[in-house]
Design an enzyme around this catalytic site. Structure first.
Site, PDB file in Angstrom:
ATOM      1  N   HIS A  39     -14.347  11.703 -10.487  1.00 21.09           N
ATOM      2  CA  HIS A  39     -14.905  12.050  -9.170  1.00 21.09           C
ATOM      3  C   HIS A  39     -14.894  13.568  -8.921  1.00 21.09           C
ATOM      4  O   HIS A  39     -15.926  14.198  -8.705  1.00 21.09           O
ATOM      5  CB  HIS A  39     -14.084  11.390  -8.058  1.00 21.09           C
ATOM      6  CG  HIS A  39     -13.821   9.941  -8.237  1.00 21.09           C
ATOM      7  ND1 HIS A  39     -14.782   8.984  -8.002  1.00 21.09           N
ATOM      8  CD2 HIS A  39     -12.702   9.262  -8.602  1.00 21.09           C
ATOM      9  CE1 HIS A  39     -14.262   7.780  -8.217  1.00 21.09           C
ATOM     10  NE2 HIS A  39     -13.007   7.922  -8.581  1.00 21.09           N
TER      11      HIS A  39
HETATM   12  C1  BDR Z   1     -11.149  10.297  -4.605  1.00 17.65           C
HETATM   13  O1  BDR Z   1      -9.894   9.741  -4.233  1.00 17.65           O
HETATM   14  C2  BDR Z   1      -8.884  10.221  -5.058  1.00 17.65           C
HETATM   15  O2  BDR Z   1      -8.057   9.181  -5.502  1.00 17.65           O
HETATM   16  C3  BDR Z   1      -9.541  10.967  -6.181  1.00 17.65           C
HETATM   17  O3  BDR Z   1      -8.732  12.074  -6.551  1.00 17.65           O
HETATM   18  C4  BDR Z   1     -10.848  11.401  -5.597  1.00 17.65           C
HETATM   19  O4  BDR Z   1     -10.710  12.627  -4.902  1.00 17.65           O
HETATM   20  C5  BDR Z   1     -12.022   9.204  -5.135  1.00 17.65           C
HETATM   21  O5  BDR Z   1     -12.185   8.218  -4.159  1.00 17.65           O
END
Ligand code: BDR
Ligand code: CA
Length: 315
Positions: free
Chosen positions: A245
């Site tokens: 992500h």
């Molecule tokens: C986001 O949530 C976190 O767990 C990850 O680092 C990312 O920023 C994804 O939903």
């Protein structure tokens, strides 16, 4: 040589945050003014420690790391240690960081940097938006010095915490709405990269093998962390690997041509228990509200992994 982009990275490392930090540290296009951390995937105490571990892994111990807010604005805190491991970094152990934690609060650093700058500063947000929201509340005029904010958060399709909501917006929906509102009221330049796009950026076994084959500790460590990242989610979603992500945010700042974006009006649901943290989007203009955010629609995933692999090779 082109002038560097002054950049503040606000994050909650977190495995994918760690990879995003390494991508930024490896990229000469940025002048990283500071890294601020926030409570999110794990506590702020752990996120600031992890940010320092990652700077040292990347060979950049001079980068300044600041601890920010230890909890969201209104809701009760949540963490995602079931995804990132109890230490936030997939259980991979790092030496105790030698570089210091800066004494200033992350929010005050952000404000001071923005007040004193002559060039506009870009902000990358990789976690809940608490720090930026508090900075905007405390010193609204800082928007004049923000070049753009690129955020990972939200889901247009299914969320990853609830059916409606993605983790970063769910963890502090009120903060997220403060930021979206600044896009509407103060023309703050916002770009949002949602789960719909990051789920296209899967670290498949082949892509992880390319990282593992890099001739440095970074490649080995990243491959090790990714091998143990979001395993349950991968099984449930039938993904071929974990979605990266947060590195998408840094990739967007480096190579926006890897993404397609659409500008529209959006707001974050803060009230209903069922949909809290949902990003509500007006794609057609039916609300009559001018666009306040550019939302990424797609990513060139091969181009993204080529960029990531080429850059991490430099560390
Ligand atoms: C986001 O949530 C976190 O767990 C990850 O680092 C990312 O920023 C994804 O939903
Ligand atoms: Ca994150």
């Amino acid at each position: 040589m082109l002038p560097k982009t002054p950049l503040i990275i606000d994050c909650d490392p977190g495995i994918d945050d760690a990879v995003a930090l390494l991508l930024a540290l490896a990229s000469d296009e940025f002048e990283i003014l500071g890294i601020t951390t926030v409570a999110g995937n794990v506590t702020v105490e752990t996120t600031q420690t992890n940010a320092r571990c990652i700077c040292e892994l990347g060979g950049k111990p001079d980068v300044k790391v600041f601890a920010g807010c230890p909890r969201p604005m209104l809701r009760e805190p949540i963490v995602a240690d079931h995804v990132h491991g109890a230490n936030g970094l997939a259980g991979v152990t790092f030496p105790e960081p030698q570089m210091p934690l800066q004494g200033q609060h992350g929010v005050d650093f952000m404000i001071e940097a923005l007040v004193n700058t002559t060039d506009k500063i870009a902000i990358a947000t990789l976690g809940p938006l608490t720090n930026l929201a508090i900075a905007l509340i405390k010193a609204p005029h800082i928007v004049d010095s923000i070049d753009r904010v690129v955020m990972m958060g939200g889901a247009l399709g299914a969320g990853n915490v609830t059916s409606s909501a993605e983790f970063n917006l769910y963890a502090d929906p009120h903060a997220a709405q403060v930021v979206f509102q600044a896009g509407a009221d103060q023309d703050l330049d916002l770009t949002l990269i949602t789960l719909d796009v990051t789920h296209q950026a899967l670290a498949t076994p082949e892509r992880r093998a390319a990282l593992a084959a890099l001739d440095n500790d970074v490649g080995t460590t990243v491959a090790q962390m990714l091998g143990n990242y979001g395993v349950r989610e991968q099984q449930e979603m039938r993904f071929a690997g974990p979605p990266l992500h947060d590195p998408c945010v840094i990739a967007y700042l480096l190579k926006p041509e890897l993404f397609e974006v659409q500008r529209c009006f959006a707001a974050v649901e803060t009230q209903s228990a069922l949909t809290q943290g949902r990003v509500a989007v007006d794609r057609t203009g039916e609300s009559g509200q001018p666009a306040n955010v550019a939302i990424a629609q797609s990513i060139d995933a091969d181009g993204f992994y080529a960029l990531l692999t080429e850059r991490l090779a430099k560390l």
